[in-house]
Design a protein around this motif. Structure first.
Motif, PDB file in Angstrom:
ATOM      1  N   ALA A 193      -6.965  -1.026   1.075  1.00  0.00           N
ATOM      2  CA  ALA A 193      -6.433  -1.087  -0.287  1.00  0.00           C
ATOM      3  C   ALA A 193      -7.532  -0.888  -1.319  1.00  0.00           C
TER       4      ALA A 193
ATOM      5  N   SER B 136      -4.762  -5.790   4.882  1.00  0.00           N
ATOM      6  CA  SER B 136      -4.777  -4.469   4.243  1.00  0.00           C
ATOM      7  C   SER B 136      -5.863  -4.349   3.179  1.00  0.00           C
TER       8      SER B 136
ATOM      9  N   ILE C 246      -1.292  -1.721  -5.621  1.00  0.00           N
ATOM     10  CA  ILE C 246      -2.479  -1.796  -4.767  1.00  0.00           C
ATOM     11  C   ILE C 246      -3.197  -3.121  -4.943  1.00  0.00           C
TER      12      ILE C 246
ATOM     13  N   MET D 207       0.825  -1.210   0.000  1.00  0.00           N
ATOM     14  CA  MET D 207       0.000   0.000   0.000  1.00  0.00           C
ATOM     15  C   MET D 207       0.863   1.265   0.000  1.00  0.00           C
TER      16      MET D 207
END
Length: 426
Positions: free
Chosen positions: A408, A404, A395, A376
């Motif tokens: 994201a 995440s 990403i 990220m």
């Protein structure tokens, strides 16, 4: 040591010490009077002379001694067969002195001194000096209790109050681990030296208090000593350590800071302690500058531990670029993923996005944990560099990590929308 205002505490300690000495003054006067009375009595002590037969052999012994023939002089004295008690005492004293001069004959010296002293016939000066020498020799042979008896007998006989003898008495008590008994003779030694202070009784007091875990009392003595002997750098480095023992971190910092300014800190451990105190006192910039200077000079080793401390100090001081630089050095030293990660995150914070990407990719290569968050950060760095295609690729990798994924996805939409708005195909 102290920044102006802190000298008040030191002054207070000096007043306390001074008041103790004043309080002892009546006793001191009494002791002097009693001593004078004893000395007067000793003046009436009967004077003896060596007999003619013994005197001739003693003269030969002196001649051998004057010719640096110590062993010959001793042999002559040993051959004397004295019949009178005083003659025996006199010859025994001479033998003791000869053996003491010869060296490595402590027990012989002690034995002959005891024989010389026991009849109590020697002239005043000889008897007094024999008692003191006996104490000194017993100290050398670690017969501390015997030494104490000899020194006290010397004081009782002569009526004198001698600072050096009080130091020896304090030393004997210390060697016997009778730590509480060290203080009184040490104080008497300090009083005896008067306006020409000697450091040794103070050292004995500090050591006694330290080993008895009486740290506050040790601090009070040190505060006095540092004013009496300001030129001795050891006190400037010891006092801060004792302040740390009593958890007075402000005074420890101020004292060590002044010691540094006076040029008394010349060891790596001292510089590192001062840097640590700066950091604890919320002055990380001073800690960073101090460490940086002395790592550069070589006084403080340029190893991973010290570079890590330096990097943390710059980070705490909010000098992000400096912190990132030293984390980069640390990462190269250790090949550690966590240090590359730290460097990368700080570079991103400092908006050095291209360099941040390099460091963060290296962290991933070395197996850093929480890789989704790192991807990220790489995506964000590419985004701010307006490299939307690379940002999108990064990403997508972040979305694969459950930790995440949620954040994201929000970034993914933002990257896509921005790329479309700027007519960039991703």
């Amino acid at each position: 040591m102290f920044k102006n205002l802190k000298f008040k505490k030191l002054s207070t300690s000096l007043v306390v010490v001074a008041s103790l000495l004043v309080a002892q003054a009546p006793f001191a006067n009494y002791a002097e009077a009693a001593g004078a009375e004893k000395v007067e009595k000793k003046k009436k002590r009967k004077t003896h002379l060596v007999g003619p037969r013994v005197g001739k052999k003693v003269q030969k012994a002196f001649e051998a001694y004057s010719a640096d023939d110590l062993k010959g002089a001793i042999a002559i004295l040993l051959d004397i067969d004295a019949s009178k008690a005083y003659d025996k005492a006199y010859v025994n004293r001479m033998l003791a002195v000869m053996y003491a001069t010869l060296g490595d004959n402590e027990q012989n010296t002690i034995d002959y001194l005891k024989k010389a002293i026991e009849p109590d016939l020697l002239n005043e000066v000889d008897h007094g000096e024999s008692l003191k020498l006996l104490g000194d020799m017993q100290m050398q042979t670690k017969d501390y209790e015997g030494a104490l008896k000899a020194y006290y007998a010397w004081m009782d006989f002569t009526g004198k109050s001698d600072g050096q003898v009080y130091i020896k008495i304090a030393n004997a008590y210390y060697s016997l681990k009778q730590l509480d008994k060290v203080i009184e003779p040490a104080n008497k030694a300090i009083a005896a030296f008067g306006d020409k202070p000697n450091q040794n009784p103070y050292i004995l007091k500090i050591t006694s208090y330290y080993e008895n875990k009486k740290y506050k009392e040790a601090v009070e003595v040190l505060e006095t000593v540092i004013q009496l002997f300001p030129e001795n750098k050891q006190w400037w480095t010891q006092l801060p350590m004792f302040y740390l023992l009593v958890e007075d971190y402000d005074k420890a910092t101020q004292t060590l800071d002044l010691a540094y300014k006076l040029g008394y800190l010349d060891k790596e451990s001292q510089i590192k302690t001062l840097a640590s105190l700066y950091a604890q006192s919320e002055t990380p910039y001073k800690a960073a500058k101090l460490l940086e200077k002395h790592i550069a000079s070589g006084l403080v080793k340029r190893d991973d531990k010290n570079i890590s401390t330096l990097a943390n100090a710059w980070h705490s001081a909010q000098h992000i670029d400096k912190a990132a630089s030293y984390y980069g050095e640390l990462a190269k030293m250790t090949s550690s993923a966590k240090h590359y990660r730290k460097q990368g995150m700080l570079l991103k914070q400092d908006e050095q996005f291209a360099k941040a990407i390099v460091a963060l990719n290296k962290a991933i290569e070395l197996g850093v944990s929480n890789q989704g968050r790192i991807h990220m950060s790489i995506a964000e760095s590419y985004f701010y560099l307006e490299k939307y295609k690379q940002a999108y690729a990064a990403i997508q990798k972040a979305i694969k990590d459950p930790k995440s994924r949620k954040s994201a996805r929000g970034w993914k939409s933002f990257i896509v929308d921005t790329a479309k708005r700027k007519n960039v195909t991703i």
